[in-house]
Design a protein around this motif. Structure first.
Motif, PDB file in Angstrom:
ATOM      1  N   TYR A  65       0.964  -1.204   0.043  1.00 32.17           N
ATOM      2  CA  TYR A  65       0.040  -0.112  -0.076  1.00 32.17           C
ATOM      3  C   TYR A  65       0.843   1.355  -0.102  1.00 32.17           C
ATOM      4  O   TYR A  65       0.362   2.374  -0.200  1.00 32.17           O
ATOM      5  N   GLN A  68       0.500   4.246  -2.707  1.00 30.81           N
ATOM      6  CA  GLN A  68      -0.956   4.383  -3.103  1.00 30.81           C
ATOM      7  C   GLN A  68      -1.823   5.626  -2.513  1.00 30.81           C
ATOM      8  O   GLN A  68      -1.386   6.178  -1.629  1.00 30.81           O
ATOM      9  N   ASP A  73     -11.402   3.764  -0.502  1.00 31.51           N
ATOM     10  CA  ASP A  73     -11.480   2.617  -0.795  1.00 31.51           C
ATOM     11  C   ASP A  73      -9.971   1.830  -0.401  1.00 31.51           C
ATOM     12  O   ASP A  73     -10.026   0.691  -0.168  1.00 31.51           O
ATOM     13  N   THR A  74      -8.885   2.627  -0.630  1.00 27.58           N
ATOM     14  CA  THR A  74      -7.761   2.042  -0.106  1.00 27.58           C
ATOM     15  C   THR A  74      -7.660   1.834   1.590  1.00 27.58           C
ATOM     16  O   THR A  74      -7.123   0.752   2.110  1.00 27.58           O
ATOM     17  N   LYS A  77      -9.624  -1.457   2.287  1.00 25.59           N
ATOM     18  CA  LYS A  77      -8.775  -2.555   1.887  1.00 25.59           C
ATOM     19  C   LYS A  77      -7.515  -2.859   3.053  1.00 25.59           C
ATOM     20  O   LYS A  77      -7.384  -3.970   3.205  1.00 25.59           O
ATOM     21  N   ARG A 114      -0.802  10.745  -0.931  1.00 26.92           N
ATOM     22  CA  ARG A 114      -0.146   9.126  -1.012  1.00 26.92           C
ATOM     23  C   ARG A 114       0.266   8.837   0.291  1.00 26.92           C
ATOM     24  O   ARG A 114       0.998   9.549   0.928  1.00 26.92           O
TER      25      ARG A 114
END
Length: 121
Positions: A65, A68, A73-74, A77, A114
């Motif tokens: 990760y 990202q 949504d990240t 997860k 990020r």
């Protein structure tokens, strides 16, 4: 009127004199022993060193990760991957408490939005 001022001054002086102790009753100051300059503290034993914190928050599972976008949504997860919701997202300029919680995941987000760091705490 001047006699009145002199009387007040005399009364104040007598009151202050009554609050002092004669020199013979003044206790001696306490003496604190000073260690010799050659005395060295004992080195810490190997058992006194703290153990490194285990990866209680699951940060070691999240290497994929890094970099990202820290989108919703990240984050969902990430929660699924580590199996808990004790996550603190830290954006640039956020005020952060200094309490250490080994079971909490800190997700640090860079200026570009990020993920730049994942750590327990």
């Amino acid at each position: 009127m001047p006699v009145f001022h002199k009387s007040i001054g005399l009364i104040a002086a007598l009151m202050l004199a009554a609050c002092t102790q004669p020199d013979s009753q003044v206790p001696a100051p306490a003496v604190t022993p000073v260690p010799s300059p050659t005395a060295q503290p004992a080195p810490p034993s190997e058992s006194a060193k703290p153990e490194p914190a285990a990866d209680e928050c699951g940060a070691s599972k999240l290497g994929s990760y890094m970099g990202q976008a820290a989108a919703a949504d990240t984050m969902v997860k990430i929660k699924q991957t580590i199996g808990h919701e004790r996550i603190r997202t830290i954006n640039p300029g956020d005020a952060v408490t200094m309490d250490f919680r080994p079971d909490r995941l800190n997700v640090e987000v860079g200026e570009d939005g990020r993920i730049k760091r994942l750590r327990c705490g």
